[in-house]
Design a protein around this motif. Structure first.
Motif, PDB file in Angstrom:
ATOM      1  N   GLY A 130      -6.416  73.394 -24.399  1.00  0.00           N
ATOM      2  CA  GLY A 130      -7.121  74.218 -23.432  1.00  0.00           C
ATOM      3  C   GLY A 130      -6.549  74.064 -22.044  1.00  0.00           C
ATOM      4  O   GLY A 130      -6.031  73.010 -21.685  1.00  0.00           O
ATOM      5  N   TRP A 131      -6.636  75.144 -21.275  1.00  0.00           N
ATOM      6  CA  TRP A 131      -6.165  75.172 -19.903  1.00  0.00           C
ATOM      7  C   TRP A 131      -7.254  75.790 -19.032  1.00  0.00           C
ATOM      8  O   TRP A 131      -7.859  76.797 -19.412  1.00  0.00           O
ATOM      9  CB  TRP A 131      -4.885  75.998 -19.780  1.00  0.00           C
ATOM     10  N   GLU A 132      -7.499  75.206 -17.891  1.00  0.00           N
ATOM     11  CA  GLU A 132      -8.453  75.744 -16.921  1.00  0.00           C
ATOM     12  C   GLU A 132      -7.930  77.078 -16.376  1.00  0.00           C
ATOM     13  O   GLU A 132      -6.723  77.345 -16.477  1.00  0.00           O
ATOM     14  CB  GLU A 132      -8.633  74.752 -15.766  1.00  0.00           C
ATOM     15  N   PRO A 133      -8.789  77.898 -15.766  1.00  0.00           N
ATOM     16  CA  PRO A 133      -8.316  79.149 -15.173  1.00  0.00           C
ATOM     17  C   PRO A 133      -7.155  78.903 -14.212  1.00  0.00           C
ATOM     18  O   PRO A 133      -7.226  78.026 -13.349  1.00  0.00           O
ATOM     19  CB  PRO A 133      -9.546  79.682 -14.424  1.00  0.00           C
ATOM     20  N   GLY A 134      -6.078  79.626 -14.389  1.00  0.00           N
ATOM     21  CA  GLY A 134      -4.896  79.519 -13.532  1.00  0.00           C
ATOM     22  C   GLY A 134      -3.948  78.392 -13.882  1.00  0.00           C
ATOM     23  O   GLY A 134      -2.795  78.387 -13.438  1.00  0.00           O
ATOM     24  N   GLN A 135      -4.376  77.421 -14.688  1.00  0.00           N
ATOM     25  CA  GLN A 135      -3.530  76.270 -15.001  1.00  0.00           C
ATOM     26  C   GLN A 135      -2.302  76.682 -15.814  1.00  0.00           C
ATOM     27  O   GLN A 135      -1.172  76.290 -15.484  1.00  0.00           O
ATOM     28  CB  GLN A 135      -4.336  75.221 -15.764  1.00  0.00           C
ATOM     29  N   LEU A 136      -2.491  77.449 -16.872  1.00  0.00           N
ATOM     30  CA  LEU A 136      -1.350  77.851 -17.696  1.00  0.00           C
ATOM     31  C   LEU A 136      -0.395  78.737 -16.897  1.00  0.00           C
ATOM     32  O   LEU A 136       0.825  78.580 -16.992  1.00  0.00           O
ATOM     33  CB  LEU A 136      -1.811  78.569 -18.967  1.00  0.00           C
ATOM     34  N   GLU A 137      -0.941  79.621 -16.093  1.00  0.00           N
ATOM     35  CA  GLU A 137      -0.097  80.487 -15.277  1.00  0.00           C
ATOM     36  C   GLU A 137       0.793  79.657 -14.348  1.00  0.00           C
ATOM     37  O   GLU A 137       1.986  79.950 -14.186  1.00  0.00           O
ATOM     38  CB  GLU A 137      -0.960  81.463 -14.465  1.00  0.00           C
ATOM     39  N   ALA A 138       0.228  78.592 -13.762  1.00  0.00           N
ATOM     40  CA  ALA A 138       1.016  77.707 -12.889  1.00  0.00           C
ATOM     41  C   ALA A 138       2.101  76.989 -13.688  1.00  0.00           C
ATOM     42  O   ALA A 138       3.236  76.850 -13.222  1.00  0.00           O
ATOM     43  CB  ALA A 138       0.094  76.702 -12.199  1.00  0.00           C
ATOM     44  N   GLU A 139       1.760  76.540 -14.899  1.00  0.00           N
ATOM     45  CA  GLU A 139       2.751  75.858 -15.739  1.00  0.00           C
ATOM     46  C   GLU A 139       3.861  76.815 -16.175  1.00  0.00           C
ATOM     47  O   GLU A 139       5.022  76.406 -16.293  1.00  0.00           O
ATOM     48  CB  GLU A 139       2.065  75.227 -16.950  1.00  0.00           C
ATOM     49  N   LEU A 140       3.517  78.073 -16.397  1.00  0.00           N
ATOM     50  CA  LEU A 140       4.537  79.070 -16.739  1.00  0.00           C
ATOM     51  C   LEU A 140       5.484  79.287 -15.558  1.00  0.00           C
ATOM     52  O   LEU A 140       6.700  79.388 -15.740  1.00  0.00           O
ATOM     53  CB  LEU A 140       3.885  80.399 -17.155  1.00  0.00           C
ATOM     54  N   LYS A 141       4.943  79.326 -14.349  1.00  0.00           N
ATOM     55  CA  LYS A 141       5.779  79.483 -13.144  1.00  0.00           C
ATOM     56  C   LYS A 141       6.690  78.277 -12.948  1.00  0.00           C
ATOM     57  O   LYS A 141       7.767  78.400 -12.385  1.00  0.00           O
ATOM     58  CB  LYS A 141       4.906  79.687 -11.911  1.00  0.00           C
ATOM     59  N   ASP A 142       6.245  77.113 -13.431  1.00  0.00           N
ATOM     60  CA  ASP A 142       7.047  75.887 -13.317  1.00  0.00           C
ATOM     61  C   ASP A 142       8.026  75.733 -14.486  1.00  0.00           C
ATOM     62  O   ASP A 142       8.633  74.666 -14.648  1.00  0.00           O
ATOM     63  CB  ASP A 142       6.138  74.656 -13.249  1.00  0.00           C
ATOM     64  N   ASN A 143       8.173  76.751 -15.293  1.00  0.00           N
ATOM     65  CA  ASN A 143       9.118  76.770 -16.425  1.00  0.00           C
ATOM     66  C   ASN A 143       8.822  75.720 -17.484  1.00  0.00           C
ATOM     67  O   ASN A 143       9.734  75.206 -18.134  1.00  0.00           O
ATOM     68  CB  ASN A 143      10.565  76.591 -15.940  1.00  0.00           C
ATOM     69  N   ALA A 144       7.551  75.393 -17.683  1.00  0.00           N
ATOM     70  CA  ALA A 144       7.190  74.431 -18.721  1.00  0.00           C
ATOM     71  C   ALA A 144       7.114  75.086 -20.096  1.00  0.00           C
ATOM     72  O   ALA A 144       7.218  74.397 -21.110  1.00  0.00           O
ATOM     73  CB  ALA A 144       5.851  73.773 -18.393  1.00  0.00           C
ATOM     74  N   TRP A 145       6.935  76.413 -20.130  1.00  0.00           N
ATOM     75  CA  TRP A 145       6.691  77.137 -21.380  1.00  0.00           C
ATOM     76  C   TRP A 145       7.447  78.450 -21.414  1.00  0.00           C
ATOM     77  O   TRP A 145       7.750  79.037 -20.382  1.00  0.00           O
ATOM     78  CB  TRP A 145       5.204  77.482 -21.504  1.00  0.00           C
ATOM     79  N   LEU A 146       7.666  78.914 -22.630  1.00  0.00           N
ATOM     80  CA  LEU A 146       8.095  80.294 -22.898  1.00  0.00           C
ATOM     81  C   LEU A 146       7.010  80.934 -23.746  1.00  0.00           C
ATOM     82  O   LEU A 146       6.336  80.247 -24.518  1.00  0.00           O
ATOM     83  CB  LEU A 146       9.409  80.324 -23.687  1.00  0.00           C
ATOM     84  N   THR A 147       6.846  82.237 -23.619  1.00  0.00           N
ATOM     85  CA  THR A 147       5.864  82.943 -24.442  1.00  0.00           C
ATOM     86  C   THR A 147       6.515  84.124 -25.152  1.00  0.00           C
ATOM     87  O   THR A 147       7.489  84.701 -24.660  1.00  0.00           O
ATOM     88  CB  THR A 147       4.687  83.482 -23.596  1.00  0.00           C
ATOM     89  N   VAL A 148       5.955  84.434 -26.300  1.00  0.00           N
ATOM     90  CA  VAL A 148       6.355  85.620 -27.050  1.00  0.00           C
ATOM     91  C   VAL A 148       5.167  86.003 -27.921  1.00  0.00           C
ATOM     92  O   VAL A 148       4.369  85.149 -28.303  1.00  0.00           O
ATOM     93  CB  VAL A 148       7.630  85.368 -27.906  1.00  0.00           C
ATOM     94  N   GLU A 149       5.049  87.277 -28.216  1.00  0.00           N
ATOM     95  CA  GLU A 149       3.931  87.731 -29.040  1.00  0.00           C
ATOM     96  C   GLU A 149       3.943  87.021 -30.392  1.00  0.00           C
ATOM     97  O   GLU A 149       4.989  86.842 -31.010  1.00  0.00           O
ATOM     98  CB  GLU A 149       3.997  89.246 -29.245  1.00  0.00           C
ATOM     99  N   GLY A 150       2.764  86.598 -30.829  1.00  0.00           N
ATOM    100  CA  GLY A 150       2.634  85.875 -32.091  1.00  0.00           C
ATOM    101  C   GLY A 150       2.883  86.762 -33.297  1.00  0.00           C
ATOM    102  O   GLY A 150       2.676  87.975 -33.246  1.00  0.00           O
ATOM    103  N   ARG A 151       3.331  86.131 -34.369  1.00  0.00           N
ATOM    104  CA  ARG A 151       3.572  86.857 -35.623  1.00  0.00           C
ATOM    105  C   ARG A 151       2.996  86.060 -36.779  1.00  0.00           C
ATOM    106  O   ARG A 151       3.266  84.862 -36.920  1.00  0.00           O
ATOM    107  CB  ARG A 151       5.067  87.078 -35.839  1.00  0.00           C
ATOM    108  N   PRO A 152       2.205  86.723 -37.645  1.00  0.00           N
ATOM    109  CA  PRO A 152       1.593  86.033 -38.778  1.00  0.00           C
ATOM    110  C   PRO A 152       2.599  85.400 -39.724  1.00  0.00           C
ATOM    111  O   PRO A 152       2.334  84.332 -40.273  1.00  0.00           O
ATOM    112  CB  PRO A 152       0.794  87.123 -39.491  1.00  0.00           C
ATOM    113  N   ASP A 153       3.762  86.023 -39.912  1.00  0.00           N
ATOM    114  CA  ASP A 153       4.732  85.445 -40.844  1.00  0.00           C
ATOM    115  C   ASP A 153       5.224  84.086 -40.352  1.00  0.00           C
ATOM    116  O   ASP A 153       5.397  83.160 -41.147  1.00  0.00           O
ATOM    117  CB  ASP A 153       5.908  86.399 -41.096  1.00  0.00           C
ATOM    118  N   ILE A 154       5.392  83.920 -39.050  1.00  0.00           N
ATOM    119  CA  ILE A 154       5.820  82.626 -38.517  1.00  0.00           C
ATOM    120  C   ILE A 154       4.692  81.603 -38.667  1.00  0.00           C
ATOM    121  O   ILE A 154       4.925  80.456 -39.058  1.00  0.00           O
ATOM    122  CB  ILE A 154       6.292  82.755 -37.060  1.00  0.00           C
ATOM    123  N   LEU A 155       3.468  82.018 -38.417  1.00  0.00           N
ATOM    124  CA  LEU A 155       2.326  81.103 -38.547  1.00  0.00           C
ATOM    125  C   LEU A 155       2.129  80.618 -39.971  1.00  0.00           C
ATOM    126  O   LEU A 155       1.888  79.434 -40.203  1.00  0.00           O
ATOM    127  CB  LEU A 155       1.034  81.808 -38.113  1.00  0.00           C
TER     128      LEU A 155
END
Length: 185
Positions: A130-155
């Motif tokens: 879990g991430w507080e409001p704005g926390q994940l967005e800040a971590e994304l700006k700090d290049n801690a994560w990449l995102t891509v749309e989820g896919r059931p076959d990968i899951l």
């Protein structure tokens, strides 16, 4: 920022937090109240058979006895979060994440799995992220994560140790070739 619900969250190689280093998370909710997801590539040394035994659920001939239980994250580590194909309407406490993916936290789905019923494709996770409001967005700006749309076959079809790489491949990226140093301009 657009909602990241139904997206994969890939830990960048330089992310050293032991809770998240090398992880692939699936985001189940993302709005003004914060973000919630489950880590989907860290199987524990625990099978459903052992979990059913701990919960005193009669498993009998369930075909799911050898399925792994996953470390879903550092929040609510004593609670089960079942990510599965299908809809949320069949279960007591469930959230529809995408058209064919739901997250259920009620005991009725575990009882169904123990009885050899319920969804065919699922991941049982202990804990969530879990991430507080704005926390994940800040971590994304700090290049801690990449995102891509989820896919059931990968899951549900890709082995857990290959899920992070398969998700990165959706972006045309090989995380093994990325440096551990983050750059900022």
């Amino acid at each position: 920022m657009q909602s990241l619900k139904n997206h994969f969250l890939m830990a960048m190689p330089h992310l050293e937090d032991p809770n998240f280093a090398g992880t692939l998370s699936y985001l189940c909710d993302h709005d003004d109240n914060g973000t919630m997801g489950v880590i989907v590539n860290r199987p524990l040394e625990l099978t459903l058979d052992a979990l059913f035994e701990q919960l005193e659920l009669e498993a009998g001939q369930s075909p799911h006895l050898n399925a792994p239980v996953y470390y879903g994250g550092p929040v609510h580590k004593d609670r089960g979060f079942i990510l599965h194909r299908g809809d949320s309407e069949a279960w007591d406490s469930s959230l529809q994440v995408a058209e064919d993916i739901a997250l259920t936290t009620s005991m009725d789905i575990l009882q169904a799995l123990a009885a050899g019923q319920g969804p065919e494709q699922f991941l049982v996770c202990l804990g969530c992220a879990g991430w507080e409001p704005g926390q994940l967005e800040a971590e994304l700006k700090d290049n801690a994560w990449l995102t891509v749309e989820g896919r059931p076959d990968i899951l549900f079809e890709v082995p857990p140790e290959q899920r992070l790489g398969a998700s990165a491949n959706l972006l045309g990226i090989d995380l093994n070739l990325m440096t551990r140093e983050a750059g900022h301009s």
